[in-house]
Design a protein around this motif. Structure first.
Motif, PDB file in Angstrom:
ATOM      1  N   ALA A  30       0.851  -1.292  -0.067  1.00 17.96           N
ATOM      2  CA  ALA A  30      -0.026  -0.008  -0.074  1.00 17.96           C
ATOM      3  C   ALA A  30       0.627   1.153   0.035  1.00 17.96           C
ATOM      4  O   ALA A  30       1.835   1.019   0.504  1.00 17.96           O
ATOM      5  CB  ALA A  30      -0.896   0.030   1.308  1.00 17.96           C
ATOM      6  N   SER A  31       0.506   2.278  -0.749  1.00 17.70           N
ATOM      7  CA  SER A  31       1.210   3.400  -0.790  1.00 17.70           C
ATOM      8  C   SER A  31       0.679   4.630   0.170  1.00 17.70           C
ATOM      9  O   SER A  31       1.340   5.788   0.428  1.00 17.70           O
ATOM     10  CB  SER A  31       1.334   3.964  -2.174  1.00 17.70           C
ATOM     11  OG  SER A  31      -0.008   4.201  -2.651  1.00 17.70           O
ATOM     12  N   ASP A  32      -0.505   4.400   0.671  1.00 19.41           N
ATOM     13  CA  ASP A  32      -1.347   5.599   1.434  1.00 19.41           C
ATOM     14  C   ASP A  32      -2.010   4.998   2.610  1.00 19.41           C
ATOM     15  O   ASP A  32      -2.208   3.798   2.471  1.00 19.41           O
ATOM     16  CB  ASP A  32      -2.084   6.664   0.587  1.00 19.41           C
ATOM     17  CG  ASP A  32      -2.876   5.991  -0.066  1.00 19.41           C
ATOM     18  OD1 ASP A  32      -3.738   4.869   0.155  1.00 19.41           O
ATOM     19  OD2 ASP A  32      -3.392   6.330  -1.427  1.00 19.41           O
ATOM     20  N   ARG A  33      -2.679   5.862   3.349  1.00 19.95           N
ATOM     21  CA  ARG A  33      -3.619   5.535   4.439  1.00 19.95           C
ATOM     22  C   ARG A  33      -4.784   4.699   3.912  1.00 19.95           C
ATOM     23  O   ARG A  33      -4.802   3.573   4.505  1.00 19.95           O
ATOM     24  CB  ARG A  33      -3.791   6.671   5.089  1.00 19.95           C
ATOM     25  CG  ARG A  33      -4.772   6.570   6.530  1.00 19.95           C
ATOM     26  CD  ARG A  33      -5.428   7.917   6.834  1.00 19.95           C
ATOM     27  NE  ARG A  33      -6.359   7.477   7.874  1.00 19.95           N
ATOM     28  CZ  ARG A  33      -7.692   7.416   7.646  1.00 19.95           C
ATOM     29  NH1 ARG A  33      -8.023   7.104   6.412  1.00 19.95           N
ATOM     30  NH2 ARG A  33      -8.522   7.076   8.611  1.00 19.95           N
ATOM     31  N   ARG A  39      -6.295  -2.356   2.503  1.00 14.80           N
ATOM     32  CA  ARG A  39      -5.580  -3.907   2.296  1.00 14.80           C
ATOM     33  C   ARG A  39      -5.348  -4.820   3.709  1.00 14.80           C
ATOM     34  O   ARG A  39      -5.615  -6.165   3.525  1.00 14.80           O
ATOM     35  CB  ARG A  39      -3.948  -3.693   1.921  1.00 14.80           C
ATOM     36  CG  ARG A  39      -3.900  -3.103   0.532  1.00 14.80           C
ATOM     37  CD  ARG A  39      -3.927  -4.008  -0.447  1.00 14.80           C
ATOM     38  NE  ARG A  39      -3.465  -3.771  -1.815  1.00 14.80           N
ATOM     39  CZ  ARG A  39      -3.810  -2.810  -2.573  1.00 14.80           C
ATOM     40  NH1 ARG A  39      -4.898  -1.906  -2.290  1.00 14.80           N
ATOM     41  NH2 ARG A  39      -3.133  -2.684  -3.794  1.00 14.80           N
ATOM     42  N   ALA A  40      -5.552  -3.955   4.758  1.00 15.72           N
ATOM     43  CA  ALA A  40      -5.653  -4.618   6.018  1.00 15.72           C
ATOM     44  C   ALA A  40      -6.845  -5.375   6.195  1.00 15.72           C
ATOM     45  O   ALA A  40      -6.693  -6.455   6.902  1.00 15.72           O
ATOM     46  CB  ALA A  40      -5.128  -3.726   7.497  1.00 15.72           C
ATOM     47  N   LEU A  52       7.478   5.917   8.708  1.00 11.03           N
ATOM     48  CA  LEU A  52       6.955   6.725   9.326  1.00 11.03           C
ATOM     49  C   LEU A  52       6.422   8.065   8.591  1.00 11.03           C
ATOM     50  O   LEU A  52       5.245   8.558   9.076  1.00 11.03           O
ATOM     51  CB  LEU A  52       8.198   7.234  10.067  1.00 11.03           C
ATOM     52  CG  LEU A  52       7.792   8.898  11.052  1.00 11.03           C
ATOM     53  CD1 LEU A  52       7.095   8.309  12.040  1.00 11.03           C
ATOM     54  CD2 LEU A  52       9.368   9.172  11.511  1.00 11.03           C
ATOM     55  N   ARG A  53       6.997   8.399   7.371  1.00  9.03           N
ATOM     56  CA  ARG A  53       6.332   9.411   6.593  1.00  9.03           C
ATOM     57  C   ARG A  53       5.721   9.014   5.252  1.00  9.03           C
ATOM     58  O   ARG A  53       6.332   8.419   4.544  1.00  9.03           O
ATOM     59  CB  ARG A  53       7.397  10.579   6.294  1.00  9.03           C
ATOM     60  CG  ARG A  53       7.920  11.072   7.439  1.00  9.03           C
ATOM     61  CD  ARG A  53       9.014  12.245   6.950  1.00  9.03           C
ATOM     62  NE  ARG A  53       9.362  12.968   8.165  1.00  9.03           N
ATOM     63  CZ  ARG A  53      10.302  13.926   8.140  1.00  9.03           C
ATOM     64  NH1 ARG A  53      10.561  14.624   6.856  1.00  9.03           N
ATOM     65  NH2 ARG A  53      10.762  14.709   8.978  1.00  9.03           N
ATOM     66  N   LEU A  54       4.493   9.247   5.101  1.00 17.63           N
ATOM     67  CA  LEU A  54       3.603   8.757   3.981  1.00 17.63           C
ATOM     68  C   LEU A  54       3.211  10.071   3.278  1.00 17.63           C
ATOM     69  O   LEU A  54       3.075  11.147   4.187  1.00 17.63           O
ATOM     70  CB  LEU A  54       2.569   7.991   4.320  1.00 17.63           C
ATOM     71  CG  LEU A  54       2.768   6.436   5.173  1.00 17.63           C
ATOM     72  CD1 LEU A  54       1.490   5.821   5.600  1.00 17.63           C
ATOM     73  CD2 LEU A  54       3.333   5.565   3.982  1.00 17.63           C
ATOM     74  N   ALA A  55       2.707  10.186   2.304  1.00 17.12           N
ATOM     75  CA  ALA A  55       2.450  11.270   1.489  1.00 17.12           C
ATOM     76  C   ALA A  55       1.287  11.975   2.076  1.00 17.12           C
ATOM     77  O   ALA A  55       1.075  13.217   2.099  1.00 17.12           O
ATOM     78  CB  ALA A  55       2.243  10.926  -0.024  1.00 17.12           C
ATOM     79  N   ASP A  56       0.335  11.077   2.608  1.00 20.97           N
ATOM     80  CA  ASP A  56      -0.977  11.672   3.154  1.00 20.97           C
ATOM     81  C   ASP A  56      -1.180  11.554   4.525  1.00 20.97           C
ATOM     82  O   ASP A  56      -2.182  12.130   4.917  1.00 20.97           O
ATOM     83  CB  ASP A  56      -2.069  11.091   2.241  1.00 20.97           C
ATOM     84  CG  ASP A  56      -2.220   9.662   2.422  1.00 20.97           C
ATOM     85  OD1 ASP A  56      -1.324   9.091   3.183  1.00 20.97           O
ATOM     86  OD2 ASP A  56      -3.599   9.131   2.147  1.00 20.97           O
ATOM     87  N   GLY A  59       2.910   7.944   9.464  1.00 19.85           N
ATOM     88  CA  GLY A  59       2.755   6.454   9.996  1.00 19.85           C
ATOM     89  C   GLY A  59       2.686   6.235  11.263  1.00 19.85           C
ATOM     90  O   GLY A  59       1.780   4.948  11.755  1.00 19.85           O
ATOM     91  N   LEU A  60       2.863   7.033  12.136  1.00 21.64           N
ATOM     92  CA  LEU A  60       2.323   6.889  13.695  1.00 21.64           C
ATOM     93  C   LEU A  60       1.035   6.895  14.065  1.00 21.64           C
ATOM     94  O   LEU A  60       0.268   6.082  14.363  1.00 21.64           O
ATOM     95  CB  LEU A  60       3.168   8.089  14.430  1.00 21.64           C
ATOM     96  CG  LEU A  60       4.606   7.994  14.720  1.00 21.64           C
ATOM     97  CD1 LEU A  60       4.953   9.466  15.286  1.00 21.64           C
ATOM     98  CD2 LEU A  60       4.910   6.796  15.426  1.00 21.64           C
ATOM     99  N   ALA A  61       0.236   7.969  13.392  1.00 23.41           N
ATOM    100  CA  ALA A  61      -1.159   7.839  13.289  1.00 23.41           C
ATOM    101  C   ALA A  61      -1.968   6.528  12.777  1.00 23.41           C
ATOM    102  O   ALA A  61      -2.926   6.258  13.170  1.00 23.41           O
ATOM    103  CB  ALA A  61      -1.689   9.050  12.669  1.00 23.41           C
ATOM    104  N   LEU A  62      -1.285   5.829  11.657  1.00 23.18           N
ATOM    105  CA  LEU A  62      -1.703   4.799  11.160  1.00 23.18           C
ATOM    106  C   LEU A  62      -1.797   3.576  11.994  1.00 23.18           C
ATOM    107  O   LEU A  62      -2.412   2.723  12.030  1.00 23.18           O
ATOM    108  CB  LEU A  62      -1.028   4.488   9.901  1.00 23.18           C
ATOM    109  CG  LEU A  62      -1.513   3.459   8.927  1.00 23.18           C
ATOM    110  CD1 LEU A  62      -2.854   3.755   8.597  1.00 23.18           C
ATOM    111  CD2 LEU A  62      -0.735   3.503   7.409  1.00 23.18           C
TER     112      LEU A  62
END
Length: 176
Positions: A30-33, A39-40, A52-56, A59-62
């Motif tokens: 997967a590439s974003d939130r 997918r999960a 940790l850093r996704l475009a949108d 990663g911490l919030a995810l």
């Protein structure tokens, strides 16, 4: 092991997926939130590697969102922007381990408990005497976490202009 890889860097994501498949994992990416949560739900992974850093999103919030879908999922935070503050926060939010990029595929899988004995939770190694620049980087990361990623609020607390803080955050962390 059924593995979900979440990273917005397409070439890294594809290379890691191929390497994990060669080591016996069934992998989806997967590439974003939104795609990560989808997918999960549909794939039902045993473990996930989360950047940790996704475009949108962060990663911490995810992390807690993924655990809400599959509470038994083992989560690994993987980042090129490591700091002690983010390592502690990742573990608080449910990650079983935290690795800095670049990390070997075997180390990533061991950190998730696949194969050999799992790696102990690691934090960025601290030099005996961290430089002033490194201490500054760690302090900025802590303030940014306390402000929940709000750059404007963090800049106000740090007494600097928002664009100056954005420029500093876009650079790689300084060495110890």
């Amino acid at each position: 092991m059924r593995l979900l890889i979440i990273d917005d860097d397409e070439s890294f994501r594809a290379a890691l997926a191929r390497a994990c498949e060669r080591r016996g994992c069934v992998v989806t990416v997967a590439s974003d939130r939104a795609s990560a949560l989808g997918r999960a739900l549909e794939f039902g992974p045993d473990a996930a590697v989360v950047d940790l850093r996704l475009a949108d999103a962060s990663g911490l919030a995810l992390l807690p969102e993924l655990l809400a879908i599959r509470p038994a999922m083992r989560l690994l935070m993987l980042t090129g922007f490591s700091s002690i503050a983010t390592a502690v926060e990742a573990v608080k939010r449910g990650a079983i381990n935290y690795l800095a990029k670049p990390a070997a595929v075997d180390d990533i899988l061991r950190a998730l408990g696949h194969g050999e004995a799992p790696l102990p939770v690691s934090t960025p190694a601290a030099a005996p005497e961290p430089s002033i620049d490194r201490l500054t980087w760690e302090y900025i990361q802590r303030i940014l976490l306390e402000e929940r990623g709000n750059i404007s609020a963090a800049a106000r607390r740090l007494g600097m202009h928002r664009r100056t803080l954005q420029r500093r955050l876009s650079k790689r962390p300084v060495a110890h």
